[in-house]
Design a protein around this motif. Structure first.
Motif, mmCIF file in Angstrom:
data_model
loop_
_atom_site.group_PDB
_atom_site.id
_atom_site.type_symbol
_atom_site.label_atom_id
_atom_site.label_comp_id
_atom_site.label_asym_id
_atom_site.label_seq_id
_atom_site.Cartn_x
_atom_site.Cartn_y
_atom_site.Cartn_z
ATOM 1 N N GLY A 262 0.790 -1.216 0.000
ATOM 2 C CA GLY A 262 0.000 0.000 0.000
ATOM 3 C C GLY A 262 0.827 1.273 0.000
ATOM 4 O O GLY A 262 2.006 1.279 -0.347
ATOM 5 N N MET A 263 0.202 2.370 0.440
ATOM 6 C CA MET A 263 0.786 3.697 0.335
ATOM 7 C C MET A 263 1.453 4.138 1.635
ATOM 8 O O MET A 263 0.942 3.898 2.726
ATOM 9 C CB MET A 263 -0.322 4.705 -0.036
ATOM 10 C CG MET A 263 0.161 6.121 -0.265
ATOM 11 S SD MET A 263 1.271 6.262 -1.702
ATOM 12 C CE MET A 263 0.068 6.052 -3.035
ATOM 13 N N TYR A 264 2.616 4.780 1.473
ATOM 14 C CA TYR A 264 3.361 5.338 2.605
ATOM 15 C C TYR A 264 3.858 6.728 2.211
ATOM 16 O O TYR A 264 3.901 7.095 1.034
ATOM 17 C CB TYR A 264 4.570 4.471 2.955
ATOM 18 C CG TYR A 264 4.244 3.040 3.327
ATOM 19 C CD1 TYR A 264 4.026 2.671 4.649
ATOM 20 C CD2 TYR A 264 4.173 2.050 2.346
ATOM 21 C CE1 TYR A 264 3.740 1.360 4.996
ATOM 22 C CE2 TYR A 264 3.884 0.731 2.676
ATOM 23 C CZ TYR A 264 3.669 0.392 3.997
ATOM 24 O OH TYR A 264 3.386 -0.907 4.327
ATOM 25 N N GLU A 265 4.274 7.494 3.220
ATOM 26 C CA GLU A 265 4.970 8.759 3.002
ATOM 27 C C GLU A 265 6.290 8.670 3.749
ATOM 28 O O GLU A 265 6.324 8.376 4.945
ATOM 29 C CB GLU A 265 4.130 9.935 3.507
ATOM 30 C CG GLU A 265 2.861 10.139 2.700
ATOM 31 C CD GLU A 265 2.031 11.305 3.201
ATOM 32 O OE1 GLU A 265 2.131 11.634 4.406
ATOM 33 O OE2 GLU A 265 1.286 11.888 2.397
ATOM 34 N N VAL A 266 7.387 8.930 3.030
ATOM 35 C CA VAL A 266 8.716 8.619 3.555
ATOM 36 C C VAL A 266 9.569 9.880 3.640
ATOM 37 O O VAL A 266 9.610 10.685 2.706
ATOM 38 C CB VAL A 266 9.427 7.579 2.661
ATOM 39 C CG1 VAL A 266 10.787 7.207 3.247
ATOM 40 C CG2 VAL A 266 8.558 6.326 2.501
ATOM 41 N N GLY A 267 10.271 10.025 4.759
ATOM 42 C CA GLY A 267 11.244 11.097 4.916
ATOM 43 C C GLY A 267 10.614 12.443 5.224
ATOM 44 O O GLY A 267 9.391 12.595 5.320
ATOM 45 N N GLU A 268 11.478 13.445 5.370
ATOM 46 C CA GLU A 268 11.012 14.786 5.702
ATOM 47 C C GLU A 268 10.127 15.367 4.609
ATOM 48 O O GLU A 268 9.213 16.146 4.887
ATOM 49 C CB GLU A 268 12.214 15.701 5.952
ATOM 50 C CG GLU A 268 13.011 15.338 7.213
ATOM 51 C CD GLU A 268 14.149 16.302 7.461
ATOM 52 O OE1 GLU A 268 14.284 17.270 6.678
ATOM 53 O OE2 GLU A 268 14.891 16.101 8.433
ATOM 54 N N MET A 271 7.860 11.778 0.828
ATOM 55 C CA MET A 271 7.820 11.221 -0.521
ATOM 56 C C MET A 271 6.827 10.058 -0.578
ATOM 57 O O MET A 271 6.920 9.118 0.202
ATOM 58 C CB MET A 271 9.206 10.733 -0.948
ATOM 59 C CG MET A 271 9.247 10.141 -2.360
ATOM 60 S SD MET A 271 10.791 9.238 -2.704
ATOM 61 C CE MET A 271 10.507 7.728 -1.743
ATOM 62 N N PRO A 272 5.876 10.090 -1.500
ATOM 63 C CA PRO A 272 4.945 8.968 -1.614
ATOM 64 C C PRO A 272 5.662 7.699 -2.102
ATOM 65 O O PRO A 272 6.476 7.741 -3.033
ATOM 66 C CB PRO A 272 3.929 9.447 -2.655
ATOM 67 C CG PRO A 272 4.060 10.937 -2.679
ATOM 68 C CD PRO A 272 5.509 11.207 -2.404
ATOM 69 N N LEU A 273 5.351 6.605 -1.450
ATOM 70 C CA LEU A 273 5.842 5.273 -1.826
ATOM 71 C C LEU A 273 4.648 4.354 -1.926
ATOM 72 O O LEU A 273 3.819 4.303 -1.009
ATOM 73 C CB LEU A 273 6.809 4.740 -0.762
ATOM 74 C CG LEU A 273 7.057 3.223 -0.739
ATOM 75 C CD1 LEU A 273 7.838 2.773 -1.976
ATOM 76 C CD2 LEU A 273 7.800 2.820 0.543
ATOM 77 N N TYR A 274 4.558 3.617 -3.038
ATOM 78 C CA TYR A 274 3.501 2.626 -3.150
ATOM 79 C C TYR A 274 4.121 1.254 -3.348
ATOM 80 O O TYR A 274 4.969 1.055 -4.215
ATOM 81 C CB TYR A 274 2.534 2.920 -4.301
ATOM 82 C CG TYR A 274 1.307 2.031 -4.207
ATOM 83 C CD1 TYR A 274 0.237 2.392 -3.396
ATOM 84 C CD2 TYR A 274 1.251 0.806 -4.865
ATOM 85 C CE1 TYR A 274 -0.869 1.569 -3.252
ATOM 86 C CE2 TYR A 274 0.147 -0.022 -4.729
ATOM 87 C CZ TYR A 274 -0.914 0.367 -3.929
ATOM 88 O OH TYR A 274 -1.998 -0.459 -3.768
ATOM 89 N N VAL A 275 3.658 0.272 -2.527
ATOM 90 C CA VAL A 275 4.176 -1.093 -2.577
ATOM 91 C C VAL A 275 3.078 -2.013 -3.104
ATOM 92 O O VAL A 275 2.049 -2.212 -2.450
ATOM 93 C CB VAL A 275 4.657 -1.578 -1.200
ATOM 94 C CG1 VAL A 275 5.332 -2.943 -1.323
ATOM 95 C CG2 VAL A 275 5.620 -0.565 -0.576
ATOM 96 N N ASN A 276 3.318 -2.567 -4.277
ATOM 97 C CA ASN A 276 2.388 -3.472 -4.935
ATOM 98 C C ASN A 276 2.528 -4.886 -4.367
ATOM 99 O O ASN A 276 3.635 -5.335 -4.066
ATOM 100 C CB ASN A 276 2.679 -3.453 -6.443
ATOM 101 C CG ASN A 276 1.767 -4.334 -7.261
ATOM 102 O OD1 ASN A 276 1.904 -5.550 -7.260
ATOM 103 N ND2 ASN A 276 0.858 -3.722 -7.994
ATOM 104 N N ARG A 277 1.424 -5.618 -4.206
ATOM 105 C CA ARG A 277 1.454 -6.963 -3.623
ATOM 106 C C ARG A 277 1.966 -8.026 -4.587
ATOM 107 O O ARG A 277 2.166 -9.181 -4.189
ATOM 108 C CB ARG A 277 0.051 -7.370 -3.144
ATOM 109 C CG ARG A 277 -0.507 -6.509 -2.026
ATOM 110 C CD ARG A 277 -1.748 -7.138 -1.425
ATOM 111 N NE ARG A 277 -2.811 -7.329 -2.389
ATOM 112 C CZ ARG A 277 -3.785 -6.450 -2.647
ATOM 113 N NH1 ARG A 277 -3.811 -5.289 -1.988
ATOM 114 N NH2 ARG A 277 -4.721 -6.705 -3.523
ATOM 115 N N GLY A 278 2.178 -7.662 -5.850
ATOM 116 C CA GLY A 278 2.721 -8.622 -6.800
ATOM 117 C C GLY A 278 1.663 -9.505 -7.433
ATOM 118 O O GLY A 278 0.505 -9.547 -7.009
#
Length: 304
Positions: A262-268, A271-278
């Motif tokens: 799913g979706m995360y926000e990383v760092g100061e 930054m949007p990060l999206y992790v696909n389940r494959g």
């Protein structure tokens, strides 16, 4: 004198009550039934995880507002898939289902974030025509994952992806142009078997240009967030592949311990990060409460 209750009028609470046949379980019967129920539930769960859920492709739709996305790319439709693991318990009909789903979405940009194979590049051969059949006007881009390097197959995998029409990005980038405006698609080398180099990958990209990062391992986002990337797409984790209520993923591989799905926000910069389940499976041919995923992004410009 003792008072003796009159026959027929006294309390009968202490009288022994007759027990109906079979009205009580012996301890042995209780245990046998419990074991049978548990075994039945286990068999049903195992059959579901092996035969049913891996076939249930989940198309996830996400709309993201990207402040630096040029107006010429407003409502950019990006399809993201990952971790096909061809060769490990692969069913061709599953890949055909995936390809059909991608075609239905008519994306403008297609991104694949690694592990197209499980262990052998030869497993790709029968799937190249299927992979080649999907098209997008802005192109198809891919990065390699850790399994793509197993058995020294990284070069072979890269070549076969190129034959299927993908541009493989290894510490490199590609500018996309529309209406006199540009964005960058950047791909990094695998973190576990390669040498990701964001500075090399970003060579020639202005810091103020919107850039989309493809990186197999999601936990690399902590490093990526130090650079002016606007969105990182990753896979690798399979979402844990097997998840339990309340507990979540039972186990994830190195490189996806912090960011799993799913979706995360990383760092100061958040930054949007999206992790696909494959799409596929590895090690065990099962999925439980973690369906294979195709992600469809609509990227919107902030200036509307």
């Amino acid at each position: 004198m003792k008072n003796t209750p009159h026959p027929g009028t006294g309390s009968r609470q202490d009288a022994a009550q007759p027990e109906l046949p079979g009205s009580r379980l012996t301890r042995r019967q209780f245990l046998k039934r419990g074991v049978a129920l548990a075994a039945g539930a286990g068999l049903l769960t195992g059959a579901y995880a092996w035969l049913w859920e891996p076939q249930q492709l989940d198309t996830v739709y996400r709309t993201l507002v990207c402040p630096r996305l040029p107006t010429a790319f407003h409502n950019l439709k990006v399809v993201h898939f990952s971790d096909a693991h061809l060769g490990f318990h692969t069913r061709k009909k599953h890949i055909e289902h995936l390809i059909a789903a991608i075609r239905r979405e008519a994306p403008e940009l297609i991104c694949f974030t690694g592990d197209i194979i499980d262990s052998s590049a030869e497993a790709m051969n029968e799937y190249i025509p299927l992979l080649a059949s999907i098209e997008a006007p802005l192109g198809k881009f891919a990065v390699l994952g850790n399994h793509d390097f197993w058995g020294g197959s990284g070069k072979d995998v890269s070549h076969k992806l190129q034959v299927a029409g993908f541009r493989v990005l290894q510490n490199s980038s590609q500018l996309l142009n529309r209406g006199g405006q540009s964005i960058a698609v950047v791909g990094l080398d695998d973190w576990l078997h390669g040498f990701p180099d964001p500075q090399k990958a970003r060579a020639g990209i202005p810091d103020d240009m919107f850039s989309l990062l493809l990186m197999h391992e999601p936990d690399y986002a902590g490093n990526a967030a130090l650079f002016p990337f606007d969105l990182q797409l990753s896979g690798h984790s399979h979402g844990g592949q097997v998840r339990l209520p309340l507990l979540g993923a039972l186990m994830t591989p190195p490189g996806s311990k912090r960011y799993v799905m799913g979706m995360y926000e990383v760092g100061e910069r958040r930054m949007p990060l999206y992790v696909n389940r494959g799409i596929g499976e590895t090690h065990l041919p099962v999925r439980l409460l973690c369906k294979p995923e195709l992600t469809v992004f609509t990227l919107q410009s902030d200036a509307r």
